[in-house]
Design an enzyme around this catalytic site. Sequence first.
Site, PDB file in Angstrom:
ATOM      1  N   LYS A  95       0.842  -1.191   0.000  1.00  0.00           N
ATOM      2  CA  LYS A  95       0.000   0.000   0.000  1.00  0.00           C
ATOM      3  C   LYS A  95       0.888   1.255   0.000  1.00  0.00           C
ATOM      4  O   LYS A  95       0.711   2.147  -0.809  1.00  0.00           O
ATOM      5  CB  LYS A  95      -0.902  -0.043   1.241  1.00  0.00           C
ATOM      6  CG  LYS A  95      -1.852   1.099   1.378  1.00  0.00           C
ATOM      7  CD  LYS A  95      -2.787   0.827   2.569  1.00  0.00           C
ATOM      8  CE  LYS A  95      -3.511   2.092   2.986  1.00  0.00           C
ATOM      9  NZ  LYS A  95      -4.358   1.871   4.166  1.00  0.00           N
TER      10      LYS A  95
ATOM     11  N   GLY B 259      -4.886  -2.266   5.574  1.00  0.00           N
ATOM     12  CA  GLY B 259      -4.104  -3.403   5.082  1.00  0.00           C
ATOM     13  C   GLY B 259      -4.788  -4.744   5.290  1.00  0.00           C
ATOM     14  O   GLY B 259      -4.953  -5.543   4.371  1.00  0.00           O
TER      15      GLY B 259
ATOM     16  N   GLU C 260      -4.769  -7.562  15.267  1.00  0.00           N
ATOM     17  CA  GLU C 260      -4.262  -6.234  14.933  1.00  0.00           C
ATOM     18  C   GLU C 260      -5.393  -5.206  15.053  1.00  0.00           C
ATOM     19  O   GLU C 260      -5.159  -4.039  15.365  1.00  0.00           O
ATOM     20  CB  GLU C 260      -3.661  -6.217  13.514  1.00  0.00           C
ATOM     21  CG  GLU C 260      -2.681  -5.083  13.303  1.00  0.00           C
ATOM     22  CD  GLU C 260      -1.809  -5.261  12.068  1.00  0.00           C
ATOM     23  OE1 GLU C 260      -0.580  -5.132  12.183  1.00  0.00           O
ATOM     24  OE2 GLU C 260      -2.349  -5.524  10.987  1.00  0.00           O
TER      25      GLU C 260
ATOM     26  N   HIS D 250      -5.181 -34.240  17.129  1.00  0.00           N
ATOM     27  CA  HIS D 250      -4.073 -35.107  17.565  1.00  0.00           C
ATOM     28  C   HIS D 250      -2.942 -34.280  18.152  1.00  0.00           C
ATOM     29  O   HIS D 250      -1.814 -34.766  18.266  1.00  0.00           O
ATOM     30  CB  HIS D 250      -3.576 -35.939  16.385  1.00  0.00           C
ATOM     31  CG  HIS D 250      -4.645 -36.876  15.882  1.00  0.00           C
ATOM     32  ND1 HIS D 250      -4.731 -38.177  16.296  1.00  0.00           N
ATOM     33  CD2 HIS D 250      -5.685 -36.654  15.059  1.00  0.00           C
ATOM     34  CE1 HIS D 250      -5.783 -38.749  15.713  1.00  0.00           C
ATOM     35  NE2 HIS D 250      -6.383 -37.834  14.965  1.00  0.00           N
TER      36      HIS D 250
ATOM     37  N   LYS E  76       9.496  -1.327  14.700  1.00  0.00           N
ATOM     38  CA  LYS E  76      10.033  -0.960  13.379  1.00  0.00           C
ATOM     39  C   LYS E  76      11.077   0.137  13.514  1.00  0.00           C
ATOM     40  O   LYS E  76      12.156   0.068  12.937  1.00  0.00           O
ATOM     41  CB  LYS E  76       8.900  -0.404  12.500  1.00  0.00           C
ATOM     42  CG  LYS E  76       8.077  -1.409  11.764  1.00  0.00           C
ATOM     43  CD  LYS E  76       7.411  -0.682  10.597  1.00  0.00           C
ATOM     44  CE  LYS E  76       5.984  -1.095  10.382  1.00  0.00           C
ATOM     45  NZ  LYS E  76       5.249  -0.241   9.469  1.00  0.00           N
TER      46      LYS E  76
HETATM   47  C1  G6Q Z   1      -2.529  -4.154   8.241  1.00  0.00           C
HETATM   48  C2  G6Q Z   1      -1.289  -3.468   8.482  1.00  0.00           C
HETATM   49  C3  G6Q Z   1      -0.063  -4.138   7.938  1.00  0.00           C
HETATM   50  C4  G6Q Z   1       0.277  -3.805   6.502  1.00  0.00           C
HETATM   51  C5  G6Q Z   1       1.724  -4.216   6.224  1.00  0.00           C
HETATM   52  C6  G6Q Z   1       2.141  -3.979   4.805  1.00  0.00           C
HETATM   53  O1  G6Q Z   1      -3.613  -3.742   8.513  1.00  0.00           O
HETATM   54  O2  G6Q Z   1      -1.446  -2.164   8.077  1.00  0.00           O
HETATM   55  O3  G6Q Z   1      -0.079  -5.531   8.093  1.00  0.00           O
HETATM   56  O4  G6Q Z   1      -0.610  -4.428   5.641  1.00  0.00           O
HETATM   57  O5  G6Q Z   1       2.563  -3.537   7.103  1.00  0.00           O
HETATM   58  O6  G6Q Z   1       2.040  -2.635   4.488  1.00  0.00           O
HETATM   59  P1  G6Q Z   1       2.203  -2.158   3.004  1.00  0.00           P
HETATM   60  O7  G6Q Z   1       1.101  -2.717   2.199  1.00  0.00           O
HETATM   61  O8  G6Q Z   1       2.163  -0.667   3.051  1.00  0.00           O
HETATM   62  O9  G6Q Z   1       3.529  -2.669   2.519  1.00  0.00           O
END
Ligand code: G6Q
Length: 541
Positions: free
Chosen positions: A209, A269, A355, A386, A506
């Site tokens: 994204k 995301g 999340e 199992h 991060k």
């Molecule tokens: C989900 C989060 C997270 C995100 C990833 C990847 O809701 O926001 O899991 O999808 O960090 O982010 P990008 O798509 O920006 O690489």
Amino acid sequence: MAEIPVPTSLSAWKALEAHLPHVAARHLSELFREDPERAERMSLDAAGVYLDYSKNRITSETLSLLLRLAEESKLRARIDAMFSGEKLNSTENRSVLHVALRSPASARISVDGKDVVADVHAVLERMGALSDEIRSGKRTGATGQRIRQIVNIGIGGSDLGPAMAYQALRHYSDRELSVHFVSNIDATDLAETLLRVQPETTLFVVCSKTFTTQETLANARSAREWLVSKLGEAAVKQHFVAVSTNEKEVSAFGIDTADMFGFWDWVGGRYSLTSAIGLSLMLAIGRKRYAEMLGGFHEMDEHFRTAEFSKNLPVLLGLIGLWYVNFLGAESYAVLPYDQYLARFPAYLQQLDMESNGKGVDLAGRRVSYQTGPIVWGEPGTNGQHAFYQLIHQGTKLIPVDTIGFIRSLNPLGRHHDLLMSNLFAQTEALAFGKTAEQVAKEGTKPELVPHRVFLGNRPSNTLLLDELTPAALGRLVALYEHKVFVQGALWQINSFDQWGVELGKALATRVASELESKAEPELSHDGSTNALIRRYRARR
Ligand code: G6Q
């Protein structure tokens, strides 16, 4: 913003607290004995999903109080606010409109006065065109060979959804085309994948994204180098496409923006499977099947939006889940799909739920004094039986479970499916009703072994039954859980749509990386433990 209530101060919450002892003391065996109609009353057939929630530690009174809690929490207004594009993600000032991604083209939903549905369908159309070209062989790799492998590079929400859904819908995928998912910064993930694909026949789909995510960018760059080393720089154009909201970074990477598929900041995301993030899946199953999946999502969205709460699947699942978390003290719940195709479904739900609702402050910024999102875990049945079911049956923890099964198998083979489903039904029966000492003794068990063989029962479960694992069924199932998570977030008065909790680690990792990589011995100012770990790593690598 209207005043944010504290859930525990609502009158329905207090009534639930007062009601708790009446339920806590009851056993599911009694509840079923007292009410021969219980299974019928506590089941629901809606939007293509049959939910049996009768094996839960609830009475009609519990349900009506929970429904009252939903009313007092103004759940209806929040649902309407989401569907009408209000900026429910208050900490990021964003709308929460994954439901628009599966709206029919005739719908109109606006964000800041602009309709978004037309844009959604324009992207879907472009995805469909690419998918047709790849699947038909019209669009080839740089050497003119047909694309046979797709490598999806992304992480978190840009990986778990399509990876789960590709596996779930494998039955519908073109078997001449394989899709691989690379997410981890650990080079092993990429290296092992590259061993299984050929540069001439591989298309990389870089999903991010933001297009700034460390893992995805590092994997995409290394994949690019690999491709260039085999086919030369000019091949990049034919072998890379991007899914992103960041046109600038996509171009900077060298991907033609004609091969970029966009989405919008109102798609979170973990809610992005039905955005262009689903491209790899569409390449695998084709646009028609993909549209069927979107149809299933939409069907559940509409059910959630319109059904009265007492007959609303996500609302019921959300309320019952909350009952366990906040009143009966459950810390986790297990999702147990009795279908091998859904092997990644629990992992997908982990992100979706944990999340979203793993939050400790409410919408007003106050630290909460009540429990929020549970731990989600699970594995497909019968494998889990199992392994860890022992603890669910006889351990000391309360673990409500959701079992998921399909009436018809996509791979009918001898007795397999009847055996599979008999296990599902038998497990929920054993969990709920157990086996008393008297029953055990009657079987001639040695007295000293009796306590070991007793099953106390009273272990709750929901059973979700669908007819067949079609693309539409998967869509309904995923949307059901998305909205269940929404319901719980709304009742807990938290923001289910941000994820600040992933930021600190991060940021610290960036600093540690420079310390690991620095030529000169870095001056470390972490705590004693972190300093020692860094020194040991540097000294011994
Ligand atoms: C989900 C989060 C997270 C995100 C990833 C990847 O809701 O926001 O899991 O999808 O960090 O982010 P990008 O798509 O920006 O690489």
